[in-house]
Design a protein around this motif. Structure first.
Motif, mmCIF file in Angstrom:
data_model
loop_
_atom_site.group_PDB
_atom_site.id
_atom_site.type_symbol
_atom_site.label_atom_id
_atom_site.label_comp_id
_atom_site.label_asym_id
_atom_site.label_seq_id
_atom_site.Cartn_x
_atom_site.Cartn_y
_atom_site.Cartn_z
ATOM 1 N N LEU A 10 185.240 19.331 1.158
ATOM 2 C CA LEU A 10 185.159 20.774 1.371
ATOM 3 C C LEU A 10 184.863 21.091 2.831
ATOM 4 N N GLU A 61 189.786 31.755 -1.479
ATOM 5 C CA GLU A 61 189.404 30.646 -2.359
ATOM 6 C C GLU A 61 187.884 30.522 -2.452
ATOM 7 N N LEU A 62 187.211 30.645 -1.335
ATOM 8 C CA LEU A 62 185.753 30.542 -1.332
ATOM 9 C C LEU A 62 185.114 31.735 -2.031
ATOM 10 N N GLU A 120 186.364 33.269 -4.575
ATOM 11 C CA GLU A 120 186.506 32.975 -5.997
ATOM 12 C C GLU A 120 185.517 31.885 -6.424
ATOM 13 N N ARG A 121 185.368 30.860 -5.622
ATOM 14 C CA ARG A 121 184.451 29.760 -5.933
ATOM 15 C C ARG A 121 183.024 30.279 -6.105
ATOM 16 N N LEU A 146 177.928 26.622 -2.618
ATOM 17 C CA LEU A 146 179.253 26.004 -2.664
ATOM 18 C C LEU A 146 179.333 24.820 -3.616
ATOM 19 N N HIS A 147 178.208 24.146 -3.851
ATOM 20 C CA HIS A 147 178.224 22.988 -4.748
ATOM 21 C C HIS A 147 177.289 23.174 -5.940
#
Length: 328
Positions: free
Chosen positions: A171, A208-209, A211-212, A219-220
């Protein structure tokens, strides 16, 4: 030393910006040929304006490495000396109080008299030798998180957990190319085609981020990692600098609800907001020298954005909570 010429060499024939490679990349560690881990041996040079340096300072603060690694702060305003450099003009006598140097370039030339690249921050300097030993901004936080662990504070969080390193690295690579460096590829592009390609990559990755982060707090997952540090330093500069200064003007950060709440969540976490200097950021990107050290164009310091919004409630704990093992 013609640093202006070197800067122009970072523009490809198609008008795209290709960032120079790091010159001093010997890793920190206990192995043969590695830079030894010693408290008080090194000084980290940074500028509060620089996102690459900022992330090293965030990790240094979070892990409690402040007593082991001293910090030298260059001005966000580049000196008008006909080349791209960083100056210690915030210090008495315009010199770093520990190294006695006026410009960051001095520690580069002490290490390599033939060095002709841009002197960049962050850079780790051997204090006794006054030489640059590592300016590998891409890996520096990882060194702080791993081999520098003997000097971590008690109960320091694990920002680079071993079982997630492959995922974090993957990532981080995407964030670097499309976001961290993506804003620069937009801002420094010298052809419409190169600019639009970088612009589209940047906002595709941000989508994308966005949505993540709709399904997890960080992020994780429910805890902060090295990836969050790397993304944060770009987000913190987005509305204040990149949106108008680098023409990344499809959306403001505050128009991307998950990324905006996520950025405020981090800003309100110790180590992030307390190392973020919006005045330095704005002055550097809007008033200082960027790509052309010979420019004499008049510049205006934008009055906005409203920085008080960074302290408003973010409600991110409702997304996936926070893992107490990684509480900062």
């Amino acid at each position: 030393m013609n640093l202006h010429k070197k800067k122009l060499e970072e523009i490809s024939q198609d008008g795209s910006f290709k960032r120079q490679t790091n010159r001093f990349t010997v890793p920190f560690g206990q192995g043969k040929g590695e830079l030894p881990i010693e408290s008080g041996r090194y000084r980290l040079l940074w500028s509060a304006a620089c996102p690459w340096a900022h992330r090293a300072v965030i990790v240094r603060r979070i892990l409690g490495l402040e007593d082991a690694i001293s910090l030298g702060t260059a001005s966000p305003m580049r000196p008008a000396i006909g080349r791209v450099d960083w100056e210690f003009s915030l210090d008495d006598g315009n010199k770093d109080p520990v190294l006695g140097t006026q410009y960051v370039s001095e520690v580069y030339l002490n290490a390599d008299p033939e060095y002709s690249g841009r002197p960049t921050v962050p850079v780790m300097v051997d204090i006794k030798k006054k030489k640059a030993v590592n300016n590998d901004y891409f890996k520096l936080t990882n060194y702080f998180e791993t081999v520098w662990s003997p000097f971590h504070k008690e109960n320091a969080p694990d920002l680079y957990p071993e079982h997630l390193r492959n995922e974090i690295d993957e990532l981080n690579d995407k964030i670097f190319h499309d976001v961290n460096n993506g804003v620069y590829k937009c801002g420094f592009a010298q052809s419409q085609e190169a600019y639009e390609e970088s612009f589209d990559q940047l906002f595709s990755r941000l989508d994308e981020l966005e949505e993540r982060l709709s399904e997890q707090r960080f992020l994780h997952g429910g805890f902060i990692t090295d990836s969050d540090v790397r993304l944060y330093t770009t987000l913190a500069r987005f509305d204040a600098a990149y949106y108008n200064g680098f023409n990344t003007n499809l959306n403001l950060l505050r128009e991307m609800p998950n990324l905006w709440a996520y950025a405020r969540d981090l800003y309100q976490t110790p180590g992030f907001g307390d190392t973020t200097d919006f005045d330095a950021i704005k002055r550097h990107y809007h008033l200082s020298i960027t790509i052309n050290p010979d420019s004499t164009d008049s510049r205006i310091l934008p009055k906005g954005p409203d920085l008080s919004l960074w302290n408003t409630p973010h409600d991110r704990e409702k997304v996936s909570g926070r893992d107490e093992k990684y509480l900062i």
